[in-house]
Design a protein around this motif. Structure first.
Motif, PDB file in Angstrom:
ATOM      1  N   PRO A 148       0.812  -1.221   0.000  1.00  0.00           N
ATOM      2  CA  PRO A 148       0.000   0.000   0.000  1.00  0.00           C
ATOM      3  C   PRO A 148       0.844   1.268   0.000  1.00  0.00           C
ATOM      4  O   PRO A 148       1.867   1.362   0.696  1.00  0.00           O
ATOM      5  CB  PRO A 148      -0.806  -0.132   1.297  1.00  0.00           C
ATOM      6  CG  PRO A 148      -0.915  -1.604   1.518  1.00  0.00           C
ATOM      7  CD  PRO A 148       0.392  -2.173   1.041  1.00  0.00           C
TER       8      PRO A 148
ATOM      9  N   ARG B 188       1.146   4.896   1.140  1.00  0.00           N
ATOM     10  CA  ARG B 188       0.576   5.707   2.220  1.00  0.00           C
ATOM     11  C   ARG B 188       0.926   7.169   2.023  1.00  0.00           C
ATOM     12  O   ARG B 188       2.096   7.555   2.037  1.00  0.00           O
ATOM     13  CB  ARG B 188       1.069   5.217   3.569  1.00  0.00           C
ATOM     14  CG  ARG B 188       0.290   5.883   4.690  1.00  0.00           C
ATOM     15  CD  ARG B 188       0.618   5.298   6.028  1.00  0.00           C
ATOM     16  NE  ARG B 188      -0.188   5.919   7.055  1.00  0.00           N
ATOM     17  CZ  ARG B 188       0.065   5.818   8.350  1.00  0.00           C
ATOM     18  NH1 ARG B 188       1.091   5.096   8.763  1.00  0.00           N
ATOM     19  NH2 ARG B 188      -0.708   6.413   9.224  1.00  0.00           N
TER      20      ARG B 188
ATOM     21  N   GLY C 124      -5.488  -2.550   4.132  1.00  0.00           N
ATOM     22  CA  GLY C 124      -4.042  -2.438   3.966  1.00  0.00           C
ATOM     23  C   GLY C 124      -3.294  -3.739   4.159  1.00  0.00           C
ATOM     24  O   GLY C 124      -2.084  -3.791   3.926  1.00  0.00           O
TER      25      GLY C 124
ATOM     26  N   THR D  35      -9.026   4.260   2.399  1.00  0.00           N
ATOM     27  CA  THR D  35      -8.250   3.569   1.374  1.00  0.00           C
ATOM     28  C   THR D  35      -8.969   3.599   0.037  1.00  0.00           C
ATOM     29  O   THR D  35     -10.204   3.609  -0.037  1.00  0.00           O
ATOM     30  CB  THR D  35      -7.972   2.106   1.769  1.00  0.00           C
ATOM     31  OG1 THR D  35      -9.205   1.419   1.983  1.00  0.00           O
ATOM     32  CG2 THR D  35      -7.123   2.042   3.029  1.00  0.00           C
TER      33      THR D  35
ATOM     34  N   LEU E 197      -3.303  -0.095  -3.951  1.00  0.00           N
ATOM     35  CA  LEU E 197      -4.069   0.387  -2.804  1.00  0.00           C
ATOM     36  C   LEU E 197      -3.388   1.637  -2.260  1.00  0.00           C
ATOM     37  O   LEU E 197      -2.192   1.614  -1.955  1.00  0.00           O
ATOM     38  CB  LEU E 197      -4.162  -0.671  -1.707  1.00  0.00           C
ATOM     39  CG  LEU E 197      -5.089  -0.251  -0.557  1.00  0.00           C
ATOM     40  CD1 LEU E 197      -6.526  -0.629  -0.871  1.00  0.00           C
ATOM     41  CD2 LEU E 197      -4.668  -0.872   0.769  1.00  0.00           C
TER      42      LEU E 197
ATOM     43  N   ILE F  46      -3.507   4.548   0.761  1.00  0.00           N
ATOM     44  CA  ILE F  46      -4.014   5.031   2.036  1.00  0.00           C
ATOM     45  C   ILE F  46      -3.930   6.546   1.964  1.00  0.00           C
ATOM     46  O   ILE F  46      -2.839   7.126   1.985  1.00  0.00           O
ATOM     47  CB  ILE F  46      -3.193   4.484   3.215  1.00  0.00           C
ATOM     48  CG1 ILE F  46      -3.210   2.951   3.200  1.00  0.00           C
ATOM     49  CG2 ILE F  46      -3.734   5.011   4.528  1.00  0.00           C
ATOM     50  CD1 ILE F  46      -2.319   2.310   4.254  1.00  0.00           C
TER      51      ILE F  46
END
Length: 722
Positions: free
Chosen positions: A439, A441, A518, A657, A674, A676
């Motif tokens: 993920p 972020r 996540g 997300t 993905l 965040i």
């Protein structure tokens, strides 16, 4: 004079008491309603220059030392709050404490009436109404409504009419400065629930070799057209178009379907040229693109629109510049895709985000360099088909093929960086390991670089395919699959492979799925052999949760097994409700229903641990009427939600997300991503977040958005980013 001294003494005593009380409720990165909240005890590392942490004191509390300032920007609170206590750079935004904000705390908001903001702190917001707060007009991301005398302004104020620059797109070059604090300020919710399986459709009629979830909650999957009939008629009766890949003989059978992921309803989809072992991606408008395949389909491009009344692919034959069979698609920052490799194709096609285009091919010698030598005519080994390809947040592309990786410029094919070899075996088709981009972020104002990491798990020895496939040997040996996992940070100046914890069981040709919270899920595949017709055995029936944020030794958790083997030509997908759709498996040349591992037409759903019914009271529910569903790069947006427990959640309780739904085939989820997002604040169960800064982080198109409360995700809703 004595009375004045007494008053001063009492005032100082009162002030010291307030400061002490403020410190006792301090917690790194946790705020509710403009106030800092306590997270409980535990030893805490001292802040630089602070007293050593006590053994059991709460962060920042008495006897516990000073908690370190959070990495990255302090979460933003409602504008106009008076802010600034002397708390080590961790004031709750919008809180009224009347002191001085730590000048090193980036991203704090201040209305200019009280404390001082470091002019170099990125993302500092100031509404310009006060005369005291200092914002450097050159500070990235500074905002001012133009009414005051001293911040950045929209041109209407009294500071010279200088507009504040937009938040910069952060650079990911170098080795540090990443935004990577703990995911939550409170411990995530835990459960002993290991999931459960259910049959969703007992016979879908068409094997799921290639799969895509669409923005209308319908899935499209399809098989090959030149290897005989499926078990589903194309319909209506008598509809038997000629099959160009089968001597133009009439073909009455469906080779693709549209599947309602909620009801299990099946509708036949017509596909003309053979998409066997093809690749695909979604256009920004939500249409599915299928590229390449076999025979007549080798250079075809097909488009499926979920809005068409007649479910069929529109096709352009010979649209690509080269044959793409076992290739990988990677969507770039503007929706353009590169279609990489394929059997005997040491190049990639560049396809703009439109169905009509002129072919453009870029030579890419790396694909030839990573190909295992063929052992004779039509005896392909390769070991580097369906390469793992990811766009990085600077627009360059990471590619892993066989046992090596490079970073290259997708516009020119120029290799920018060669990465170390990954020892131990081959990871791409046919040894077919699993891979994902972990993920991404983002920081609350998108000003911090993003940690970028690729994980690769499983696969098999480099000679595993020729040791089992009957084209190479009569003494077939099913080589045990690999159980290792390895991670690399490709954007560092000197990337190196880091040994991850081994999986609990070996796995080849499985899927590795990004989950809404996540975490990731390993599912499907086998423990021995490779991809290929009847080249695998010992199915891996046990899904495994992968938690990369946990400490080493606690990153994998085996879940409840299925009873259905899902090996070669199987797929899986995360659904909007958080369940996993699992379908397909056909290790044979034709649809075969006797003997070991028959063609599998049952569709299952797996319920992961985060859907434990005991957690439902803490599960967020997104309110679509209070939520922004069209996101613009770098622009704040709102997400409204509720929770059954009526908890008033704050920053540090919530992750937001965005999941880019991948095209999945042969154990690799192409374009899976993905993000965040950066949360600025959570107030009365309304999240203010900032959309990804550019298409390099999130290619334009449709995403599933989830609100996750300490590892418990909501149902997702579809949003569009551009």
């Amino acid at each position: 004079m004595a009375s004045i001294k007494l008053l001063l003494f009492l005032f100082n005593l009162l002030f010291a008491s307030c400061v002490l009380a403020h410190h006792l409720i301090e917690i790194e990165g946790q705020c509710k309603d403009g106030k800092l909240i306590n997270s409980g005890g535990g030893a805490v590392a001292p802040a630089p220059g602070g007293a050593p942490a006590g053994p059991n004191g709460p962060p920042g509390g008495k006897g516990g030392g000073n908690a370190p300032a959070p990495v990255g920007p302090t979460p933003a609170g409602p504008p106009g709050g008076k802010d600034g206590g002397k708390d080590g750079g961790k004031d709750c935004p919008g809180g009224k404490d009347g002191g001085k904000t730590d000048p090193n705390a980036p991203g704090g908001k201040d209305d200019g009436k009280g404390g001082k903001n470091d002019p170099n702190a990125p993302g500092g917001n100031d509404d310009g109404k006060g005369k005291g707060g200092k914002n450097d007009p050159n500070a990235p991301g500074g905002k001012d409504d133009g009414k005051g005398k001293g911040g950045n302004d929209d041109g209407k104020g009294k500071d010279g009419g200088k507009d504040g620059p937009k938040p910069p797109i952060p650079s990911n070059k170098g080795n540090g400065g990443f935004f990577d604090p703990p995911l939550y300020g409170q411990p995530p919710y835990q459960t002993d629930y290991k999931g459960e399986w259910a049959i969703h459709n007992p016979n879908c009629g068409v094997n799921a070799m290639q799969y895509q979830l669409m923005p209308n909650n319908k899935a499209v999957w399809y098989d090959t057209t030149n290897l005989g009939p499926s078990t589903r008629e194309l319909g209506p009766k008598g509809n038997c178009p000629t099959n160009p890949d089968n001597n133009n003989e009439p073909d009455c059978f469906a080779h693709g379907i549209q599947y309602d992921v909620e009801t299990g309803e099946v509708v036949s989809v017509y596909v003309e040229t053979d998409p066997w072992c093809s690749s695909g991606h979604m256009l920004p408008d939500g249409n599915l693109i299928s590229t390449g395949g076999n025979r007549m389909g080798g250079r075809s491009v097909r488009m499926f629109s979920p809005t068409e009344r007649q479910p069929k692919f529109i096709e352009r034959k010979n649209a690509l510049g080269a044959v793409r069979w076992y290739a990988t698609n990677c969507v770039l920052e503007d929706g353009t895709a590169i279609i990489v490799g394929g059997r005997d194709s040491y190049s990639y096609d560049i396809m703009p985000p439109t169905f009509d285009f002129q072919p453009k091919v870029v030579d890419f010698p790396f694909l030839k360099q990573t190909t295992e030598p063929a052992m004779g005519q039509d005896l392909h080994v390769e070991n580097n088909l369906y390469p793992f390809v990811y766009m990085l947040p600077d627009g360059d592309v990471f590619i892993f093929a066989n046992d090596r990786a490079v970073v290259f410029d997708p516009k020119t094919g120029k290799v920018i960086k060669e990465l170390p070899k990954l020892e131990g075996g081959s990871r791409n088709y046919p040894p077919s390991g699993q891979s994902a981009l972990l993920p991404l972020r983002l920081s609350p104002d998108n000003s911090k670089p993003v940690p970028v990491e690729v994980v690769i798990c499983g696969g098999n020895k480099r000679d595993a395919f020729q040791n089992i496939d009957p084209r190479y040997t009569q003494n077939r040996v099913f080589t045990p699959a690999l159980a290792d996992c390895n991670r690399i940070k490709p954007m560092l100046e000197k990337p190196a492979w880091e040994k991850e914890q081994d999986m609990p069981s070996p796995r080849v040709m499985g899927d590795l799925l990004q989950l809404p919270n996540g975490q990731l899920l390993l599912i499907n595949g086998a423990k021995k052999g490779t991809s290929g017709w009847e080249d695998g055995e010992d199915p891996n029936l046990t899904p495994t949760l992968y938690m990369p944020e946990n400490e080493m030794g606690k990153r994998f958790k085996e879940l409840n097994p299925t009873t259905i083997a899902r090996m070669y030509h199987s797929t899986s997908s995360v659904l909007p409700d958080g369940k996993i759709l699992v379908m397909g498996s056909n290790a044979h040349q034709f649809y075969t229903f006797d003997g070991p591992f028959p063609t599998e037409l049952r569709v299952e759903k797996f319920t992961p641990p985060y859907l434990d019914p005991k957690l439902d009271k803490e599960r967020p529910v997104i309110k679509e009427d209070g939520t922004t569903t069209v996101l613009k790069y770098g622009v704040p947006f709102k997400v409204a939600f509720t929770v059954k427990s009526n908890a008033n959640l704050g920053y540090g309780d919530i992750l937001l997300t965005l999941l880019y739904p991948p095209f999945t085939t042969h154990g690799f989820s192409q374009n899976q991503r993905l993000l965040i997002t950066g949360v600025e604040k959570v107030e009365k169960n309304v999240i203010t977040a900032v959309a990804p800064p550019s298409g390099m982080y999130a290619p334009p198109g449709y995403y599933l958005m989830f609100v996750t409360h300490r590892n418990i995700p909501s149902k997702g809703i579809w949003v569009h980013i551009d």
